[in-house]
Scaffold this motif. Structure first.
Motif, PDB file in Angstrom:
ATOM      1  N   ILE A  33       0.814  -1.224   0.000  1.00 45.14           N
ATOM      2  CA  ILE A  33       0.000   0.000   0.000  1.00 45.14           C
ATOM      3  C   ILE A  33       0.846   1.271   0.000  1.00 45.14           C
ATOM      4  O   ILE A  33       0.300   2.373   0.059  1.00 45.14           O
ATOM      5  N   GLU A  34       2.139   1.122  -0.109  1.00 42.53           N
ATOM      6  CA  GLU A  34       3.038   2.274  -0.136  1.00 42.53           C
ATOM      7  C   GLU A  34       2.625   3.239  -1.254  1.00 42.53           C
ATOM      8  O   GLU A  34       2.311   2.817  -2.358  1.00 42.53           O
ATOM      9  N   ILE A  47      -8.244  -6.486  -5.283  1.00 40.26           N
ATOM     10  CA  ILE A  47      -8.796  -7.742  -5.786  1.00 40.26           C
ATOM     11  C   ILE A  47      -8.068  -8.911  -5.115  1.00 40.26           C
ATOM     12  O   ILE A  47      -6.855  -8.913  -4.990  1.00 40.26           O
ATOM     13  N   GLY A  48      -8.878  -9.864  -4.640  1.00 38.44           N
ATOM     14  CA  GLY A  48      -8.312 -10.966  -3.868  1.00 38.44           C
ATOM     15  C   GLY A  48      -8.030 -10.514  -2.449  1.00 38.44           C
ATOM     16  O   GLY A  48      -6.921 -10.625  -1.949  1.00 38.44           O
ATOM     17  N   VAL A  49      -9.043  -9.999  -1.781  1.00 33.90           N
ATOM     18  CA  VAL A  49      -8.889  -9.442  -0.431  1.00 33.90           C
ATOM     19  C   VAL A  49      -8.447 -10.515   0.567  1.00 33.90           C
ATOM     20  O   VAL A  49      -7.723 -10.225   1.516  1.00 33.90           O
ATOM     21  N   GLY A  50      -8.855 -11.760   0.330  1.00 27.61           N
ATOM     22  CA  GLY A  50      -8.470 -12.847   1.241  1.00 27.61           C
ATOM     23  C   GLY A  50      -9.035 -12.627   2.622  1.00 27.61           C
ATOM     24  O   GLY A  50     -10.210 -12.318   2.785  1.00 27.61           O
ATOM     25  N   THR A  51      -8.195 -12.743   3.631  1.00 29.28           N
ATOM     26  CA  THR A  51      -8.638 -12.545   5.011  1.00 29.28           C
ATOM     27  C   THR A  51      -8.438 -11.116   5.491  1.00 29.28           C
ATOM     28  O   THR A  51      -8.668 -10.816   6.653  1.00 29.28           O
ATOM     29  N   GLY A  52      -7.976 -10.242   4.595  1.00 28.46           N
ATOM     30  CA  GLY A  52      -7.842  -8.824   4.952  1.00 28.46           C
ATOM     31  C   GLY A  52      -6.477  -8.424   5.474  1.00 28.46           C
ATOM     32  O   GLY A  52      -6.342  -7.372   6.094  1.00 28.46           O
ATOM     33  N   ALA A  53      -5.456  -9.225   5.214  1.00 27.99           N
ATOM     34  CA  ALA A  53      -4.117  -8.902   5.722  1.00 27.99           C
ATOM     35  C   ALA A  53      -3.611  -7.561   5.182  1.00 27.99           C
ATOM     36  O   ALA A  53      -3.005  -6.776   5.920  1.00 27.99           O
ATOM     37  N   ILE A  54      -3.879  -7.283   3.910  1.00 24.78           N
ATOM     38  CA  ILE A  54      -3.485  -5.989   3.324  1.00 24.78           C
ATOM     39  C   ILE A  54      -4.523  -4.936   3.687  1.00 24.78           C
ATOM     40  O   ILE A  54      -4.182  -3.792   4.020  1.00 24.78           O
ATOM     41  N   THR A  55      -5.780  -5.308   3.667  1.00 23.85           N
ATOM     42  CA  THR A  55      -6.888  -4.403   3.974  1.00 23.85           C
ATOM     43  C   THR A  55      -6.721  -3.756   5.347  1.00 23.85           C
ATOM     44  O   THR A  55      -7.032  -2.584   5.534  1.00 23.85           O
ATOM     45  N   ARG A  56      -6.230  -4.524   6.295  1.00 26.24           N
ATOM     46  CA  ARG A  56      -6.039  -4.032   7.663  1.00 26.24           C
ATOM     47  C   ARG A  56      -5.168  -2.769   7.682  1.00 26.24           C
ATOM     48  O   ARG A  56      -5.404  -1.846   8.451  1.00 26.24           O
ATOM     49  N   PHE A  57      -4.169  -2.725   6.826  1.00 22.01           N
ATOM     50  CA  PHE A  57      -3.287  -1.563   6.742  1.00 22.01           C
ATOM     51  C   PHE A  57      -3.865  -0.511   5.793  1.00 22.01           C
ATOM     52  O   PHE A  57      -3.736   0.678   6.024  1.00 22.01           O
ATOM     53  N   LEU A  58      -4.494  -0.973   4.740  1.00 18.38           N
ATOM     54  CA  LEU A  58      -5.063  -0.081   3.732  1.00 18.38           C
ATOM     55  C   LEU A  58      -6.203   0.760   4.294  1.00 18.38           C
ATOM     56  O   LEU A  58      -6.368   1.928   3.931  1.00 18.38           O
ATOM     57  N   GLN A  59      -6.986   0.214   5.218  1.00 19.34           N
ATOM     58  CA  GLN A  59      -8.150   0.927   5.742  1.00 19.34           C
ATOM     59  C   GLN A  59      -7.797   2.291   6.332  1.00 19.34           C
ATOM     60  O   GLN A  59      -8.591   3.223   6.292  1.00 19.34           O
ATOM     61  N   TYR A  68     -12.958   3.131  -2.032  1.00 19.29           N
ATOM     62  CA  TYR A  68     -12.403   1.772  -1.969  1.00 19.29           C
ATOM     63  C   TYR A  68     -13.442   0.751  -2.388  1.00 19.29           C
ATOM     64  O   TYR A  68     -14.627   0.872  -2.055  1.00 19.29           O
ATOM     65  N   LEU A  69     -12.958  -0.282  -3.083  1.00 16.54           N
ATOM     66  CA  LEU A  69     -13.782  -1.452  -3.379  1.00 16.54           C
ATOM     67  C   LEU A  69     -12.910  -2.686  -3.235  1.00 16.54           C
ATOM     68  O   LEU A  69     -11.879  -2.809  -3.897  1.00 16.54           O
ATOM     69  N   GLY A  70     -13.312  -3.583  -2.372  1.00 17.34           N
ATOM     70  CA  GLY A  70     -12.628  -4.865  -2.220  1.00 17.34           C
ATOM     71  C   GLY A  70     -13.454  -5.949  -2.896  1.00 17.34           C
ATOM     72  O   GLY A  70     -14.671  -6.008  -2.691  1.00 17.34           O
TER      73      GLY A  70
END
Length: 192
Positions: A33-34, A47-59, A68-70
């Motif tokens: 997300i840099e 795309i491919g949010v999975g369990t939200g490992a990236i989303t947690r930081f992206l939020q 945003y759209l996951g």
């Protein structure tokens, strides 16, 4: 721990869709997300949010639901994600329909596509369908970022994937190796 168990369980059930045995590490997520600066006119698609490992930081970078759209195809993940991230717009759908989903959600210009999908192990038809959607977004001036694991980076499918995107969008920007991930990985960024 529950997230890791759910991820592993989904991997064992369908390894061609999940593609990894563990969620992305915090180090990989931060690198993914840099430089992302989101707003209604610079929408982030994950795309491919999975369990939200990236989303947690992206939020932390997402000011509202219109920025945003996951998109995640695994329903059990989406149910959990919508509980964990109620302020974000995460849908259970097929990334091969990304532009249609964007239109349905009434979103503005997409400036970032962040993907945790395992493109080199996805069925070719699926990978091509998703990359066609990404291509249309890239034509409008977008950044596309994904990652590849170190152990597979020099295998023919991974090289072929990078070469195809390099030919369309210019030379990939590869991060340094992120060692604090299982397995270690590089982020790959193309910008138009």
């Amino acid at each position: 721990m529950r997230e890791h168990f759910q991820f592993l369980q989904s991997f064992l059930k369908n390894p061609m869709q999940v593609g990894a045995v563990a969620p992305s590490s915090p180090d990989l997520a931060r690198k993914m997300i840099e430089d992302v600066v989101a707003d209604k006119e610079n929408v982030v698609i994950e795309i491919g949010v999975g369990t939200g490992a990236i989303t947690r930081f992206l939020q932390k970078k997402i000011p509202d639901r219109k920025s945003y759209l996951g998109i995640e195809i695994e329903n059990s993940f989406v149910e959990r994600l919508n509980i964990e991230f109620p302020q974000l717009n995460i849908v259970c759908d097929d990334a091969c329909d990304t532009r249609q989903i964007i239109q349905k959600e009434g979103l503005g210009k997409v400036s970032y596509v962040i993907s945790g999908l395992p493109f080199v192990v996805l069925p070719e038809k699926v990978s091509e369908g998703i990359l066609r959607e990404v291509d249309e977004l890239m034509k409008e001036g977008c950044m596309f970022r994904t990652f590849q694991y170190f152990h597979g980076y020099n295998l023919p499918p991974a090289r072929k994937f990078r070469q195809a995107l390099d030919e369309k969008y210019g030379k990939v920007e590869r991060s340094s190796l992120i060692l604090k991930n299982v397995p270690p990985a590089y982020t790959l960024t193309w910008q138009t």
